[in-house]
Write a protein that holds these residues in place. Sequence first.
Motif, short mmCIF file in Angstrom:
data_model
loop_
_atom_site.label_atom_id
_atom_site.label_comp_id
_atom_site.label_asym_id
_atom_site.label_seq_id
_atom_site.Cartn_x
_atom_site.Cartn_y
_atom_site.Cartn_z
N THR A 29 -3.75 1.98 -7.85
CA THR A 29 -3.72 1.31 -9.14
C THR A 29 -2.34 0.75 -9.41
OG1 THR A 29 -5.38 2.84 -9.99
CG2 THR A 29 -4.11 1.63 -11.62
N ARG B 169 -7.00 -2.28 -9.93
CA ARG B 169 -7.36 -1.43 -8.81
C ARG B 169 -7.29 -2.31 -7.58
NH1 ARG B 169 -7.07 3.55 -8.06
NH2 ARG B 169 -9.03 3.88 -6.96
N ARG B 170 -6.55 -1.85 -6.59
CA ARG B 170 -6.42 -2.64 -5.38
C ARG B 170 -6.87 -1.84 -4.18
NH1 ARG B 170 -2.88 -6.99 -5.66
NH2 ARG B 170 -2.04 -7.33 -7.74
N GLU B 171 -7.29 -2.57 -3.18
CA GLU B 171 -7.70 -1.90 -1.94
C GLU B 171 -6.87 -2.47 -0.80
OE1 GLU B 171 -12.00 -1.42 -1.31
OE2 GLU B 171 -11.62 -2.15 0.72
N CYS B 172 -6.24 -1.60 -0.06
CA CYS B 172 -5.40 -2.04 1.06
C CYS B 172 -6.27 -2.71 2.11
CB CYS B 172 -4.69 -0.82 1.65
SG CYS B 172 -3.77 -1.22 3.16
N GLY C 64 -7.55 0.53 3.82
CA GLY C 64 -8.69 0.68 2.90
C GLY C 64 -8.44 1.61 1.73
N ARG C 65 -7.24 2.19 1.65
CA ARG C 65 -6.94 3.07 0.52
C ARG C 65 -6.91 2.27 -0.79
NH1 ARG C 65 -2.06 7.30 -0.81
NH2 ARG C 65 -2.24 7.03 -3.07
N ARG C 66 -7.44 2.88 -1.85
CA ARG C 66 -7.40 2.23 -3.16
C ARG C 66 -6.25 2.78 -3.98
NH1 ARG C 66 -13.38 0.52 -5.21
NH2 ARG C 66 -13.85 -0.68 -3.34
N CYS D 240 0.85 -1.19 0.00
CA CYS D 240 0.00 0.00 0.00
C CYS D 240 0.89 1.24 0.00
CB CYS D 240 -0.87 -0.03 1.24
SG CYS D 240 -1.74 1.51 1.53
N SER E 105 -3.33 -6.67 -0.21
CA SER E 105 -4.41 -5.87 -0.77
C SER E 105 -5.33 -6.81 -1.52
CB SER E 105 -3.84 -4.83 -1.72
OG SER E 105 -3.13 -5.47 -2.77
N LYS E 106 -6.55 -6.35 -1.74
CA LYS E 106 -7.40 -7.17 -2.59
C LYS E 106 -7.64 -6.45 -3.91
CE LYS E 106 -11.93 -5.74 -0.91
NZ LYS E 106 -13.17 -6.16 -0.26
N VAL F 275 -9.86 -5.10 -6.68
CA VAL F 275 -11.26 -4.74 -6.83
C VAL F 275 -11.66 -4.62 -8.31
CG1 VAL F 275 -11.60 -3.68 -4.57
CG2 VAL F 275 -10.73 -2.28 -6.44
#
Length: 148
Positions: free
Chosen positions: A39, A28-31, A35-37, A3, A11-12, A14
Amino acid sequence: MRCPSCGYAESKVVDSRPSEDGASIRRRRECLDCGRRFTTYERLGDNPLVIVKSDGSSEAYNREKLFRGVLIACAKRPISSEQVTSLIDDIEAELRNDMKNEIKSKDLGNMVLARLRKLDDVAYVRFASVYKDFQNIEEFATALEGLD
Ligand SMILES: [Zn+2]
């Protein structure tokens, strides 16, 4: 992919789509921590295969881990480690041919099952019953230690 805000390693994904020139994949990933997104652009071919778990988190494919999982399912069955090796080689070849950079854990589990079924019924049932969606190799190993 760490992140960029907090440095957390997991991260997942999205969203995932090929870039315009088709040479890379834009994700696009989300920590999973803050929770920050963010790329990422990942080139096709020079990335290890990514396993996407059913909760959306992901991890790098680990051949050793897969090997161990299959070997445990085959414990005390008439299957050699050479057979397990060729089963895994076969799966990796199929993934390469499909040009896949990521695979759902469940789909990978099903690829193993399709091949185990031809080798040995008991190993197939063990793998199927405990490892349905390829979630947690340690839980799987613990559950199988209870079998005899
Ligand atoms: Zn973060």
